[in-house]
Structure formats: C-alpha cells, structure tokens
Design a protein around this motif. Structure first.
Motif, PDB file in Angstrom:
ATOM      1  N   MET A   1       0.841  -1.167   0.000  1.00 21.20           N
ATOM      2  CA  MET A   1       0.000   0.000   0.000  1.00 21.20           C
ATOM      3  C   MET A   1       0.892   1.237   0.000  1.00 21.20           C
ATOM      4  O   MET A   1       1.869   1.311   0.720  1.00 21.20           O
ATOM      5  N   ASP A   2       0.568   2.224  -0.826  1.00 15.99           N
ATOM      6  CA  ASP A   2       1.292   3.493  -0.871  1.00 15.99           C
ATOM      7  C   ASP A   2       0.449   4.569  -0.187  1.00 15.99           C
ATOM      8  O   ASP A   2      -0.757   4.681  -0.432  1.00 15.99           O
ATOM      9  N   ILE A   3       1.094   5.359   0.680  1.00 13.85           N
ATOM     10  CA  ILE A   3       0.397   6.362   1.482  1.00 13.85           C
ATOM     11  C   ILE A   3       1.014   7.726   1.232  1.00 13.85           C
ATOM     12  O   ILE A   3       2.231   7.860   1.167  1.00 13.85           O
ATOM     13  N   ILE A   4       0.167   8.741   1.108  1.00 12.33           N
ATOM     14  CA  ILE A   4       0.619  10.127   1.144  1.00 12.33           C
ATOM     15  C   ILE A   4       0.122  10.700   2.463  1.00 12.33           C
ATOM     16  O   ILE A   4      -1.066  10.627   2.771  1.00 12.33           O
ATOM     17  N   LYS A   5       1.050  11.261   3.246  1.00 13.24           N
ATOM     18  CA  LYS A   5       0.710  11.769   4.577  1.00 13.24           C
ATOM     19  C   LYS A   5       1.066  13.250   4.670  1.00 13.24           C
ATOM     20  O   LYS A   5       2.195  13.634   4.417  1.00 13.24           O
ATOM     21  N   PHE A   6       0.061  14.066   4.991  1.00 10.41           N
ATOM     22  CA  PHE A   6       0.243  15.491   5.237  1.00 10.41           C
ATOM     23  C   PHE A   6       0.123  15.726   6.736  1.00 10.41           C
ATOM     24  O   PHE A   6      -0.916  15.452   7.327  1.00 10.41           O
ATOM     25  N   LYS A   7       1.161  16.263   7.352  1.00  8.99           N
ATOM     26  CA  LYS A   7       1.100  16.634   8.766  1.00  8.99           C
ATOM     27  C   LYS A   7       0.997  18.154   8.814  1.00  8.99           C
ATOM     28  O   LYS A   7       1.992  18.861   8.927  1.00  8.99           O
ATOM     29  N   ILE A   8      -0.238  18.653   8.694  1.00  7.43           N
ATOM     30  CA  ILE A   8      -0.454  20.089   8.540  1.00  7.43           C
ATOM     31  C   ILE A   8      -1.456  20.674   9.527  1.00  7.43           C
ATOM     32  O   ILE A   8      -1.564  21.889   9.627  1.00  7.43           O
ATOM     33  N   LEU A   9      -2.181  19.847  10.245  1.00 10.12           N
ATOM     34  CA  LEU A   9      -3.235  20.365  11.120  1.00 10.12           C
ATOM     35  C   LEU A   9      -2.699  20.784  12.480  1.00 10.12           C
ATOM     36  O   LEU A   9      -1.731  20.229  12.981  1.00 10.12           O
ATOM     37  N   GLN A  10      -3.376  21.777  13.071  1.00  6.87           N
ATOM     38  CA  GLN A  10      -3.107  22.219  14.424  1.00  6.87           C
ATOM     39  C   GLN A  10      -4.373  21.973  15.239  1.00  6.87           C
ATOM     40  O   GLN A  10      -5.444  21.728  14.679  1.00  6.87           O
ATOM     41  N   ASP A  11      -4.271  22.039  16.564  1.00  4.01           N
ATOM     42  CA  ASP A  11      -5.454  21.848  17.414  1.00  4.01           C
ATOM     43  C   ASP A  11      -6.578  22.769  16.966  1.00  4.01           C
ATOM     44  O   ASP A  11      -6.374  23.970  16.770  1.00  4.01           O
ATOM     45  N   GLU A  43       7.805  19.641 -15.600  1.00  2.00           N
ATOM     46  CA  GLU A  43       7.908  18.195 -15.395  1.00  2.00           C
ATOM     47  C   GLU A  43       6.577  17.702 -14.838  1.00  2.00           C
ATOM     48  O   GLU A  43       6.050  18.271 -13.905  1.00  2.00           O
ATOM     49  N   ILE A  44       6.065  16.653 -15.407  1.00  5.40           N
ATOM     50  CA  ILE A  44       4.805  16.098 -14.930  1.00  5.40           C
ATOM     51  C   ILE A  44       5.117  14.938 -13.997  1.00  5.40           C
ATOM     52  O   ILE A  44       5.825  14.010 -14.367  1.00  5.40           O
ATOM     53  N   VAL A  45       4.602  15.019 -12.799  1.00  7.37           N
ATOM     54  CA  VAL A  45       4.802  13.954 -11.821  1.00  7.37           C
ATOM     55  C   VAL A  45       3.427  13.451 -11.401  1.00  7.37           C
ATOM     56  O   VAL A  45       2.579  14.226 -10.980  1.00  7.37           O
ATOM     57  N   MET A  46       3.190  12.182 -11.532  1.00  9.84           N
ATOM     58  CA  MET A  46       1.913  11.605 -11.143  1.00  9.84           C
ATOM     59  C   MET A  46       2.088  10.874  -9.823  1.00  9.84           C
ATOM     60  O   MET A  46       3.008  10.085  -9.667  1.00  9.84           O
ATOM     61  N   TYR A  47       1.232  11.180  -8.880  1.00  8.78           N
ATOM     62  CA  TYR A  47       1.256  10.495  -7.596  1.00  8.78           C
ATOM     63  C   TYR A  47       0.119   9.498  -7.565  1.00  8.78           C
ATOM     64  O   TYR A  47      -1.031   9.851  -7.773  1.00  8.78           O
ATOM     65  N   SER A  48       0.446   8.283  -7.326  1.00  7.34           N
ATOM     66  CA  SER A  48      -0.548   7.227  -7.204  1.00  7.34           C
ATOM     67  C   SER A  48      -0.460   6.712  -5.776  1.00  7.34           C
ATOM     68  O   SER A  48       0.628   6.408  -5.285  1.00  7.34           O
TER      69      SER A  48
END
Length: 73
Positions: A1-11, A43-48
C-alpha cells in the motif's frame, strides 16, 4: 500500500475538503488555507496512492511506499 501523509493540522483545525491536488483546511481562528501538491516546473509527476492521511504536524509531507497498517497512524 502506498500512502501520502500530510502533517499540517493544528489543534482545532478541520479539513473542509480534498479536491484534485488541493487540501482545504479551516483554521481554529477562522482562516482558510489551501495546500497544493505541486510538481517541478516543466515536469509532470503523477502520484498514485492508496490512502491519503491528513493529521497534526508542522508542514511535513511524506510519501510512504509499500506501507503497512502501522503507517496509517
């Protein structure tokens, strides 16, 4: 499994929506922020990926390839 993780939230923040390459966040103070997944110029980058995780953090973006269920935390 491939995961994209954004750690951007605050309380107190909430994700309003995820659309195409954008993550829309409503800040606790009422501000509205749109994070964009960008590619290099000319440059084209595709994230799957199989899972998108949006969690608390300080602006970290991470792609985890061949992840397991522990990486969902």
């Amino acid at each position: 499994m491939d995961i994209i993780k954004f750690k951007i939230l605050q309380d107190g923040d909430s994700v309003e929506r995820v659309e195409n390459n954008e993550v829309h966040v409503r800040r606790k103070n009422g501000d509205y922020v749109v994070y964009k997944l960008k590619t290099e110029e000319n440059e084209i980058v595709m994230y799957s990926f199989d899972a998108l995780i949006i969690t608390k953090g300080h602006g970290i973006f991470k792609v985890i390839q061949d992840a397991d269920l522990d990486d969902l935390k």
